[in-house]
Design a protein around this motif. Sequence first.
Motif, PDB file in Angstrom:
ATOM      1  N   MET A  12       4.734   0.824  -3.014  1.00 24.37           N
ATOM      2  CA  MET A  12       4.186  -0.455  -3.446  1.00 24.37           C
ATOM      3  C   MET A  12       2.738  -0.574  -2.996  1.00 24.37           C
ATOM      4  O   MET A  12       2.420  -0.270  -1.844  1.00 24.37           O
ATOM      5  N   SER A  13       1.882  -1.018  -3.893  1.00 21.95           N
ATOM      6  CA  SER A  13       0.479  -1.200  -3.549  1.00 21.95           C
ATOM      7  C   SER A  13       0.014  -2.569  -4.016  1.00 21.95           C
ATOM      8  O   SER A  13       0.679  -3.230  -4.813  1.00 21.95           O
ATOM      9  N   THR A  14      -1.137  -2.963  -3.515  1.00 24.36           N
ATOM     10  CA  THR A  14      -1.728  -4.264  -3.861  1.00 24.36           C
ATOM     11  C   THR A  14      -0.677  -5.366  -3.761  1.00 24.36           C
ATOM     12  O   THR A  14      -0.468  -6.161  -4.684  1.00 24.36           O
ATOM     13  N   SER A  22      -0.438  -1.813   1.248  1.00 23.72           N
ATOM     14  CA  SER A  22       0.560  -0.951   0.603  1.00 23.72           C
ATOM     15  C   SER A  22       1.740  -0.749   1.544  1.00 23.72           C
ATOM     16  O   SER A  22       1.597  -0.847   2.770  1.00 23.72           O
ATOM     17  N   LYS A  52       1.378  -8.710  -2.972  1.00 26.53           N
ATOM     18  CA  LYS A  52       1.047 -10.120  -3.084  1.00 26.53           C
ATOM     19  C   LYS A  52       2.088 -10.939  -2.340  1.00 26.53           C
ATOM     20  O   LYS A  52       3.227 -10.484  -2.171  1.00 26.53           O
ATOM     21  N   ARG A  77       1.668  -1.427 -10.182  1.00 28.24           N
ATOM     22  CA  ARG A  77       1.490  -1.536  -8.720  1.00 28.24           C
ATOM     23  C   ARG A  77       2.535  -0.752  -7.946  1.00 28.24           C
ATOM     24  O   ARG A  77       2.286  -0.317  -6.825  1.00 28.24           O
ATOM     25  N   ASP A 137       5.527 -11.046  -3.692  1.00 30.10           N
ATOM     26  CA  ASP A 137       6.387  -9.865  -3.557  1.00 30.10           C
ATOM     27  C   ASP A 137       7.346 -10.002  -2.380  1.00 30.10           C
ATOM     28  O   ASP A 137       8.209  -9.144  -2.170  1.00 30.10           O
TER      29      ASP A 137
END
Length: 132
Positions: free
Chosen positions: A83-85, A17, A87, A67, A90
Motif C-alpha cells: 500500500m502506498s500514498t 507506505s 490516506k 495505490r 484507508d
Amino acid sequence: QVQLVESGGGLVQAGDSLTLSCVVPGPIFSNYNLGWFRQAPGKEREFVAAISWRDASTYYGDSAKGRFTILRADHKPTMYLRMSTLKPEDTALYYCAAGSRPMTAQDMKDKDIPQWSDFHFWGQGTQVTVSS
C-alpha cells in the motif's frame, strides 16, 4: 481448521507506505484465489484486491486502484498487499481471504468484482491506522 495469518499493520501517517503479509497454508495457497478485504468501524466489509491462483490476474476495488498492489510469493507461501500514498480513509481492519470462485481473466470478463461471499477462508485481521 484452515488458518490464514495476517501481519504488518500499524499506525502510519498520511502519505506513507505499508506492506501487509498473509501466510497461507500450502494446499490453500496453491489452489485458491487470494484476496484482501477491509472493514472500518460502522462500515461494511469492502473488497480491496484479489489475485487468481490459475493465471495470476489481479483485481482491485476502486479505493485501491493505482495505490495498492497484491502480490504472491510462491516459494513462501505468502501473499502481500503493498500500500502506498495512504490516506486516513484507508484506516480499517484488513483481512486476507481465500476462495474458489473462478477468477481468471476470462472468468471475470464483464463480471462484478469479487465479493466477500466468494471467499471461504479468512484471517483474523490486522489493523491499519492512518493519521492525518
